[in-house]
Enzyme design. Structure first.
Site, PDB file in Angstrom:
ATOM      1  N   ASN A 123      -8.682  -2.354   2.365  1.00 11.12           N
ATOM      2  CA  ASN A 123      -9.792  -3.298   2.245  1.00 11.12           C
ATOM      3  C   ASN A 123      -9.482  -4.622   2.938  1.00 11.12           C
ATOM      4  O   ASN A 123      -8.349  -5.082   2.995  1.00 11.12           O
ATOM      5  CB  ASN A 123     -10.167  -3.512   0.777  1.00 11.12           C
ATOM      6  CG  ASN A 123      -9.097  -4.246   0.017  1.00 11.12           C
ATOM      7  OD1 ASN A 123      -9.109  -5.483  -0.057  1.00 11.12           O
ATOM      8  ND2 ASN A 123      -8.148  -3.521  -0.520  1.00 11.12           N
ATOM      9  N   CYS A 163     -36.169  -6.608  -0.478  1.00 10.04           N
ATOM     10  CA  CYS A 163     -37.462  -5.904  -0.352  1.00 10.04           C
ATOM     11  C   CYS A 163     -37.294  -4.529   0.271  1.00 10.04           C
ATOM     12  O   CYS A 163     -38.034  -3.600  -0.035  1.00 10.04           O
ATOM     13  CB  CYS A 163     -38.457  -6.748   0.450  1.00 10.04           C
ATOM     14  SG  CYS A 163     -37.869  -7.141   2.094  1.00 10.04           S
ATOM     15  N   GLY A 222       0.745   4.619   3.457  1.00 12.03           N
ATOM     16  CA  GLY A 222       1.957   4.284   2.728  1.00 12.03           C
ATOM     17  C   GLY A 222       2.933   5.430   2.541  1.00 12.03           C
ATOM     18  O   GLY A 222       4.131   5.284   2.784  1.00 12.03           O
ATOM     19  N   CYS A 230      -3.286 -13.861  14.856  1.00  6.19           N
ATOM     20  CA  CYS A 230      -3.102 -13.449  13.472  1.00  6.19           C
ATOM     21  C   CYS A 230      -4.189 -12.399  13.198  1.00  6.19           C
ATOM     22  O   CYS A 230      -5.048 -12.174  14.043  1.00  6.19           O
ATOM     23  CB  CYS A 230      -3.209 -14.631  12.510  1.00  6.19           C
ATOM     24  SG  CYS A 230      -4.907 -15.119  12.112  1.00  6.19           S
ATOM     25  N   GLY A 240       0.828  -1.206   0.000  1.00  2.06           N
ATOM     26  CA  GLY A 240       0.000   0.000   0.000  1.00  2.06           C
ATOM     27  C   GLY A 240       0.860   1.252   0.000  1.00  2.06           C
ATOM     28  O   GLY A 240       1.709   1.421   0.872  1.00  2.06           O
ATOM     29  N   ALA A 241       0.655   2.110  -0.987  1.00  2.00           N
ATOM     30  CA  ALA A 241       1.427   3.360  -1.066  1.00  2.00           C
ATOM     31  C   ALA A 241       0.463   4.538  -1.081  1.00  2.00           C
ATOM     32  O   ALA A 241       0.645   5.508  -1.805  1.00  2.00           O
ATOM     33  CB  ALA A 241       2.277   3.371  -2.332  1.00  2.00           C
TER      34      ALA A 241
END
Lengths: 328, 648
Positions: free
Chosen positions: B113, B168, B24, B153, B19-20
């Site tokens: 995400n 609905c 990041g 973890c 991730g940047a």
């Protein structure tokens, strides 16, 4: 800290696009106020560099930098605004080099340099700003600058920040600050009164709560040592440790508190680490940036009045160092 | 802190950043300043204007370029002699396999995400490389440390359940603005401008329980007739969805017994004059991206809340502009938050529907945030978190286990603490990811097809990308690029079979194994035959032992009328920091914070012997959130998710 707003000050299309994500955090109104805020910083070290980045990105009106020092190898420590450039710095101050970098972060913010020593500037100059943030100034200068801010009829907020090795401290003086606090569905107006730096550090140690962060006291010892010994900030080194410990003992005695309040090991760390530790700069610069933004927006309770961080235990603590009768 | 030991550990370390973006950029900068010399960085994104308020390594001139590459170039400016290797790629790509991960001393995530996070978690476990996770939303943030065998973890602690809305609610009985957005985006927009071959639930059930139109009729109604005047067409659609459909819905008395009746709205009443609107004919530029109903009609401020009449004007104008200026795209469009015209259309449509149902309307700015799942973000929180990540990374590199901390950056101080460190917990013995605990699946094996099992359980719930399903020695299904035709055909056939009819039939009492070779995750699932499932279990399958956080709201919003199926529209809500700080059942914090000490799990340093059991909280609960502020993602995938919480 209320900034004058003119009616019909809409954000431009450019601003709305650029600031979209942060407007979703603090609202368009706060964004407008930001664009009218003027900030002065002195001492372009790592933590202040972080702070500057944060407020420039946020979109303040203007940022003025004060630091006449020449660029040296040490200036590069923890400061991402200065690119290493052999010979390129001749004749340029740290502030000037940082200014060039900061301008690129947000073309809508006016970034400039002011030459000279901040403590010598007069009231007229100070009153151009809404916030003054300093680092690496002596106790005497801190007091002086803070007092100048308080003397003005315009309310100018004063912050000082210090990062020693992996520890850091922020002090805030917003004088008399009104802000809006959201409580359930309604918004209520609150007011906080802040003591000056002088008043804060004069609070007797024994009256402070038992679990007050030890870092606060350690910083006071070192600050006092540097003042008595007429060292510039950062002039201290490990060889001074015995004298510092002695001073600690004296101060504790005067304050009628136990020496264990200011552990040897903590003092040793603070003295040995003359350089700022970059991750702590990021943390302090972030918290400071947030606080200034909050104060400008007038929303949300600002921190009163010390923030202390020690990477060793990882806690970021707010200490309210003030006389209880002075509290609102 | 900068001892020679530390400096050596830092200097020699090989670090992977995933991730940047917001975190990041701050992280790469701080790593470089802190003396790291060998950094690799993966990011599949390119730079957008809205990134520039916080991703400070990027400039306007970089818009469209790779984040990983530009970040690297920017950092080399002030630290020219370190090595930064950028990958403009998806971390889920098979080339980033366990061997790749094994090369690193520590992995630092700066993702947005859940899907990618789970994937990286599994790879780090397989490679036995420590992982430092983090996330921020507005002023909130957190940093967590994950070391195989020593701490939990990333998946040991339940992540909040994906929020789901019954069909609905979306098609007939919306009660919140977000329902209207979902309707406008996933149904109306998709129907008018998207793939015509896609199923679409836009039609309302009439009183007799039958669909109000056959699929053929439905196509007719929404399709523009040959040479139909565009204004007429627009009004016809308007009247159909806001007028006719509402009247049809009203005819079913039962639905409205305890609910406010919606009002049908017809264009002739709201916009009596035809051609009252805009300058669409005079639009000079043919550049599709600059086409805008707001511009055309003279609406300037996206923060304004429009009247019903104005929303209606925008609706019709936007529809017109799609047909006049972007006709070629119709039939293949999907909603994109950066598509101004699409956002205008969806906002207007959602607002008109909201008006009809007495739900408060919203500005374009707000609607865009909801429809586009925009995460609100500022630079300062990312900077703080980046600093905390580096501090943890250095501890990890020195194996300073006793010092590892999970740190929470709070919005408001709790007992004067703004940055709160907590000891990590030991691994969850019931975690199917790191502790290899078998799961149980309750399913009707004579009714459920393999395809449903793969989609709803293996991919969606278990987060596997390249699944392999085995029953004993029999390979029932696998997914991959290098399979030969016969096998693919065989698998396709298997997908259509019900579980009990598979070549090696899956019935109650059997155990099957599902695996993802890339993630090196293997899961045993015990099958339990169950005949009946109720409306709260619309998948017809219940997975037990898969830890899932209890939903934050208990209210169950109107279960299906007429026995229709509940769920086709789902949403993934990613809560970043709040979930752990507020979820007192599964976390315990320092005394200083004064939070409920009745923790179910052990901290690393504690000596108690409490066994840990996961709650079998498996129902797919239909959440009905009261505050209406939640951000909605439809159909999961790689879309940004975030839980929006207003500060002020």
């Amino acid at each position: 800290m209320r900034l004058e707003m003119e009616d019909g000050d809409e954000l431009t299309e450019q601003e709305t696009a650029l600031y979209d994500r942060q407007i979703r955090v603090w609202g368009a109104d706060a964004q407008r106020r930001l664009s009218k805020a003027h900030v002065l910083v002195a001492g372009m070290k790592g933590t202040i560099a972080e702070f500057c980045k944060n407020v420039v990105l946020a979109g303040i009106g203007s940022l003025t930098l004060v630091d006449d020092r020449e660029v040296t190898e040490e200036s590069l420590n923890a400061n991402f605004l200065i690119a290493p450039d052999e010979g390129g710095f001749v004749g340029r101050s740290v502030a000037e080099v940082c200014c060039d970098s900061l301008k690129h972060f947000n073309p809508m913010v006016r970034v400039s340099v002011e030459k000279g020593e901040i403590s010598t500037f007069d009231e007229n100059f100070y009153s151009k700003f809404d916030f003054i943030v300093v680092t690496g100034v002596s106790l005497k200068e801190k007091r002086l600058i803070n007092e100048k801010c308080r003397k003005l009829s315009k309310r100018v907020a004063f912050y000082s920040v210090e990062c020693r090795d992996s520890c850091g401290e922020i002090f805030a003086d917003l004088q008399n600050h009104t802000y809006a606090k959201k409580k359930l569905d309604e918004t209520i107006d609150c007011q906080i009164l802040y003591p000056s730096y002088e008043e804060a550090i004069a609070v007797p140690w024994r009256t402070l709560p038992k679990r007050t962060a030890k870092l606060y006291f350690a910083m006071r010892v070192i600050e006092k040592f540097e003042e008595l010994d007429e060292r510039g900030p950062g002039g201290i080194s490990l060889s001074d440790l015995p004298e510092v410990l002695k001073l600690r003992n004296q101060l504790c005695q005067m304050q009628s508190v136990n020496e264990s309040l200011v552990p040897d090991s903590l003092l040793e760390r603070l003295i040995a680490g003359s350089l700022e530790f970059p991750p702590v700069c990021a943390i302090l610069g972030g918290i400071l940036g947030q606080e200034v933004i909050k104060a400008i927006s007038g929303k949300g309770e600002p921190l009163k009045n010390f923030f202390l961080f020690d990477a060793m235990d990882g806690k970021g603590i707010i200490e309210n160092i003030s006389n209880h009768d002075a509290d609102s | 802190m900068a001892s020679t030991q530390q400096l050596a550990a830092v200097k020699g370390a090989k670090v992977l950043m995933v991730g940047a973006g917001g975190i990041g950029c701050e992280l790469l900068k701080t790593l470089a300043l802190s003396g790291f010399q060998d950094i690799h960085i993966i990011d599949l994104d390119t730079i957008e204007v809205s990134n520039l308020n916080r991703q400070f390594l990027f400039r306007k001139s970089h818009v469209g370029l790779s984040k990983a590459k530009v970040a690297r170039d920017a950092v080399l400016e002030f630290r020219p002699h370190i090595s930064i290797t950028p990958y403009h790629a998806n971390v889920k790509d098979p080339k980033f396999n366990v061997d790749f991960f094994k090369e690193f001393n520590v992995v630092l995530n700066g993702l947005d995400n859940l899907d990618a996070r789970r994937h990286v978690n599994r790879l780090c476990l397989a490679a036995d490389v420590p992982l430092i996770e983090s996330g921020t939303t507005g002023f909130l943030g957190q940093v967590t440390v994950h070391v195989k065998g020593k701490t939990e973890c990333y998946e040991c602690q339940p992540k909040p359940a994906p929020k789901t809305y019954p069909v609905c609610t979306i098609t007939s009985t919306p009660s919140k603005f977000v329902h209207c957005i979902v309707w406008a985006k996933e149904l109306l927009f998709a129907k008018l401008f998207g793939d015509k071959n896609q199923d679409n639930d836009l039609n309302v059930r009439s009183a007799d329980g039958a669909s109000s139109s056959s699929s053929e009729d439905a196509v007719d109604v929404f399709e523009r007739r040959n040479d139909e005047d565009i204004e007429q067409y627009g009004r016809r659609i308007y009247d159909h969805v806001f007028g006719y459909n509402i009247e049809k819905a009203l005819s079913n008395e039962e639905t409205w017994k305890n609910r406010t009746r919606p009002k049908p709205i017809y264009s002739k009443d709201i916009l009596p004059d035809i051609r009252e609107n805009g300058n669409s004919d005079k639009v000079v530029s043919d550049d599709p991206s600059s086409v805008s109903a707001m511009s055309s009609l003279g609406f300037k401020n996206p923060q304004d809340v429009w009247s019903l009449a104005d929303n209606s004007k925008i609706f019709i104008e936007a529809l017109k502009l799609f047909f006049l200026k972007r006709e070629k795209e119709i039939g293949g469009l999907s909603f994109d938050k950066d598509d101004q015209l699409a956002v205008e259309f969806v906002t207007a449509a959602a607002n008109i529907r909201a008006s009809s149902f007495g739900i408060p309307v919203h500005s374009l700015f707000e609607a865009k945030g909801i429809a586009g799942n925009i995460i609100h973000a500022v630079a300062t929180t990312n900077a703080i978190i980046a600093g905390l990540i580096v501090i943890e990374a250095i501890k990890v590199l020195q194996n300073d286990v006793a010092k590892y901390r999970m740190t929470y950056c709070l919005e408001h101080p709790s007992r004067k603490t703004l940055l709160m460190p907590v000891e990590p917990f030991e691994p969850n013995q019931s975690c199917y990811v790191c502790s290899n605990t078998p799961l149980t699946l309750e399913v009707n094996t004579s009714v459920t097809k393999l395809r449903d099992f793969v989609d709803k359980i293996v991919r969606a719930k278990l987060g596997m990308n390249l699944p392999l399903i085995m029953h004993g020695a029999s390979l029932l299904y696998e997914f991959g690029d290098d399979l030969d035709e016969d096998m693919v055909a065989n698998y396709e056939a298997n997908l259509e079979k019900v579980l009990s009819e598979l070549p090696s039939g899956i019935t109650g009492g059997t155990t099957i194994t599902v695996e993802d070779l890339q993630q090196e995750l293997s899961c045993n699932i015990n099958i339990k035959q169950r005949e009946d499932f109720d409306e709260k279990e619309p998948d017809g399958m219940v997975l037990i032992g898969w830890t899932q956080a209890p939903p934050t709201e208990k209210e169950n919003n109107g279960s299906a009328e007429n026995g229709e199926s509940n769920l086709t529209i789902t949403e993934e809500v990613e809560v970043v920091a709040e979930e752990v700080v507020l979820d007192k059942k599964s976390s315990s914090v320092d005394d200083a914070a004064g939070v409920d000490p009745a923790a179910k799990k052990r901290k690393l340093s504690e000596l108690s012997n409490l066994p840990i059991s996961s709650s079998a909280n498996e129902e797919k609960v239909i959440l009905d959130d009261d505050d209406g502020d939640d951000v909605v993602v439809i159909h999961g995938g790689d879309i940004d998710t975030g839980k929006k919480k207003k500060l002020f």
